[in-house]
Design a protein around this motif. Structure first.
Motif, PDB file in Angstrom:
ATOM      1  N   THR A  23       0.876  -1.122  -0.062  1.00 37.05           N
ATOM      2  CA  THR A  23      -0.030   0.117   0.192  1.00 37.05           C
ATOM      3  C   THR A  23       1.060   1.272  -0.102  1.00 37.05           C
ATOM      4  O   THR A  23       2.126   1.214  -0.203  1.00 37.05           O
ATOM      5  CB  THR A  23      -0.852  -0.062   1.187  1.00 37.05           C
ATOM      6  N   MET A  24       0.246   2.429   0.081  1.00 43.06           N
ATOM      7  CA  MET A  24       0.823   3.609   0.248  1.00 43.06           C
ATOM      8  C   MET A  24       1.895   3.512   1.332  1.00 43.06           C
ATOM      9  O   MET A  24       2.643   4.405   1.412  1.00 43.06           O
ATOM     10  CB  MET A  24      -0.076   4.884   0.169  1.00 43.06           C
ATOM     11  N   ARG A  25       1.535   2.854   2.613  1.00 39.83           N
ATOM     12  CA  ARG A  25       2.400   2.778   3.748  1.00 39.83           C
ATOM     13  C   ARG A  25       3.708   2.141   3.144  1.00 39.83           C
ATOM     14  O   ARG A  25       4.897   2.657   3.551  1.00 39.83           O
ATOM     15  CB  ARG A  25       1.742   1.999   4.791  1.00 39.83           C
ATOM     16  N   ASP A  26       3.706   1.154   2.371  1.00 32.29           N
ATOM     17  CA  ASP A  26       4.970   0.727   1.928  1.00 32.29           C
ATOM     18  C   ASP A  26       5.673   1.514   1.058  1.00 32.29           C
ATOM     19  O   ASP A  26       6.964   1.760   1.155  1.00 32.29           O
ATOM     20  CB  ASP A  26       4.590  -0.642   1.350  1.00 32.29           C
ATOM     21  N   ASP A  51      -6.346   7.272   0.420  1.00 33.32           N
ATOM     22  CA  ASP A  51      -6.493   6.106   1.409  1.00 33.32           C
ATOM     23  C   ASP A  51      -5.119   5.811   1.991  1.00 33.32           C
ATOM     24  O   ASP A  51      -4.506   5.312   0.935  1.00 33.32           O
ATOM     25  CB  ASP A  51      -7.477   5.081   1.036  1.00 33.32           C
ATOM     26  N   MET A  52      -4.937   5.545   3.202  1.00 36.54           N
ATOM     27  CA  MET A  52      -3.457   5.146   3.380  1.00 36.54           C
ATOM     28  C   MET A  52      -3.230   3.509   3.253  1.00 36.54           C
ATOM     29  O   MET A  52      -2.460   3.258   2.959  1.00 36.54           O
ATOM     30  CB  MET A  52      -3.355   5.215   5.103  1.00 36.54           C
ATOM     31  N   MET A  99       0.557  11.804   2.912  1.00 37.23           N
ATOM     32  CA  MET A  99       1.122  10.604   2.653  1.00 37.23           C
ATOM     33  C   MET A  99       1.700  10.506   1.331  1.00 37.23           C
ATOM     34  O   MET A  99       0.926   9.760   0.513  1.00 37.23           O
ATOM     35  CB  MET A  99       0.223   9.387   3.326  1.00 37.23           C
ATOM     36  N   SER A 100       2.424  11.225   0.926  1.00 40.39           N
ATOM     37  CA  SER A 100       2.914  11.137  -0.461  1.00 40.39           C
ATOM     38  C   SER A 100       4.517  11.136  -0.568  1.00 40.39           C
ATOM     39  O   SER A 100       5.362  11.263   0.122  1.00 40.39           O
ATOM     40  CB  SER A 100       2.416  12.613  -1.320  1.00 40.39           C
TER      41      SER A 100
END
Length: 292
Positions: A113-116, A247-248, A282-283
Motif C-alpha cells: 500500500t501507500m504505507r509501503d 486512503d492510507m 502521505m505522498s
C-alpha cells in the motif's frame, strides 16, 4: 569476505562488533546488515491492508530506526576502518506483515500500500544519506514476497506502490548526492512525534538536480520551502511527479492496477533558487530542476 548481522529494534549492544572488527577487520570486505520493518510482533505482525493511523505511524517510526542502526554501525566501523574500505551491505530490508488470507504461509505473500511506498522512500533516503559507508542495499524481495515491487498471478502482473517509488528515485542513481539540511514540522500522533518530511537530493552529470520528498503525515499537507544555495539568479525550469492516494491502505490489484501510480505534480513554484511546494498527505514527490 562478508559477515552477516541480523538486528532488531532493541539492539543496543555493539561490543561484539568492536571485537569482530579488531580481530578480523583486515580480512573483511563487507558487513551484511538485516533489518525488517515489522509493525507488530513476530507472531502477529499485522495486516498489510487493514490498519489504522496508529499502525501507519508505528510502521514509519520503525522504518526510521534504520538510520540509527546504520549510524551506530558506521561509528564503530569508522574507528577501525577510517578509509571506509569495508562496505556496509544492507541486503535484507522491507516491511513484513502477516501473509494474505488464503495464501500459503510459507510463501510470505503480502499486498503493498501507500504505507509501503513511504517505507521505501524513507529507506532510500537513509541509504542515500549514508552512501559513504553503505555500498549496497537490497530490498528483501522483488516478486510476490514481502514488500515486493511486482505481484503476479498466472500471466497477470501488477506494479506496487513500492515499485513506483523505486522508479521515481532512479534519478539519484549515478548522480552526486547533495548535502541537505532539513528543518521539518512535527508529525504527531498519540503523544509521539516524527519529522513530517524526509528529503534527499542529487545532481547528475548533465547538471540536473533532483529532490525527493516524503510527507509522512497521513492527513495533513506539508508546506515546503527549499533554498538551493549557489543557484540564486540562475534560470531553472522545473517539473515534478508525485505518488499519493486519498486512503492510507490504497493499493493496486489485478482488477485495478493503476489505483496508485505517479502523476504530474504542479503544486509548487520555483524562482531565483527557491522552491515553494505543498505536498499532499502521505505522498512521495520528486522534483527535477534543469537550466533553461
Amino acid at each position: 569476505r562478508l559477515y552477516k548481522i541480523a538486528c532488531g529494534p532493541n539492539t543496543d549492544d555493539y561490543g561484539w562488533m568492536d571485537t569482530l572488527l579488531k580481530r578480523a577487520g583486515r580480512h573483511m570486505d563487507g558487513i551484511s546488515l538485516h533489518y525488517y520493518t515489522v509493525p507488530g510482533e513476530w507472531d502477529h505482525k499485522g495486516s498489510a491492508t487493514e490498519f489504522g493511523a496508529a499502525e501507519w505511524f508505528g510502521t514509519l517510526k520503525k522504518a526510521l530506526f534504520m538510520d540509527e542502526l546504520i549510524a551506530k554501525h558506521s561509528a564503530i566501523m569508522d574507528c577501525h576502518d577510517p578509509k571506509k574500505r569495508i562496505g556496509l551491505i544492507v541486503d535484507e530490508w522491507g516491511t513484513w506483515y502477516d501473509v494474505e488470507p488464503g495464501t500459503n504461509p510459507g510463501f510470505l505473500y503480502q499486498q503493498n500500500t501507500m504505507r509501503d511506498a513511504l517505507v521505501a522512500g524513507l529507506h532510500l533516503h537513509i541509504f542515500h544519506a549514508h552512501n559513504d559507508r553503505v555500498k549496497m542495499a537490497n530490498i528483501a524481495q522483488t516478486i510476490n514476497v514481502l514488500q515486493a515491487m511486482i505481484l503476479t498471478e498466472g500471466e497477470k502482473m501488477v506494479l506496487t506502490p513500492t515499485y513506483h517509488v523505486f522508479d521515481l528515485f532512479k534519478v539519484h542513481q549515478g548522480a552526486t548526492r547533495l548535502q541537505t539540511c532539513c528543518s521539518a514540522a512535527e508529525y504527531a500522533l498519540d503523544g509521539d512525534k516524527l519529522p513530517q518530511v524526509s528529503v534527499s537530493a542529487s545532481r547528475n552529470a548533465a547538471g540536473e538536480i533532483h529532490i525527493s520528498l516524503c510527507n509522512l503525515d497521513h492527513q495533513n499537507e506539508a508546506d515546503v520551502q527549499i533554498v538551493l544555495r549557489g543557484l540564486a539568479g540562475e534560470q531553472m525550469k522545473a517539473e515534478a511527479m508525485t505518488l499519493a492516494a486519498a486512503d492510507m491502505s490504497a493499493h493496486n490489484t489485478f482488477a485495478k492496477p493503476d489505483a496508485v501510480k505517479p502523476v504530474p505534480f504542479a503544486n509548487f513554484f520555483a524562482k531565483n533558487g527557491e522552491i515553494s511546494a505543498k505536498l499532499a498527505p502521505m505522498s512521495v514527490t520528486v522534483l527535477r530542476l534543469a537550466a533553461k
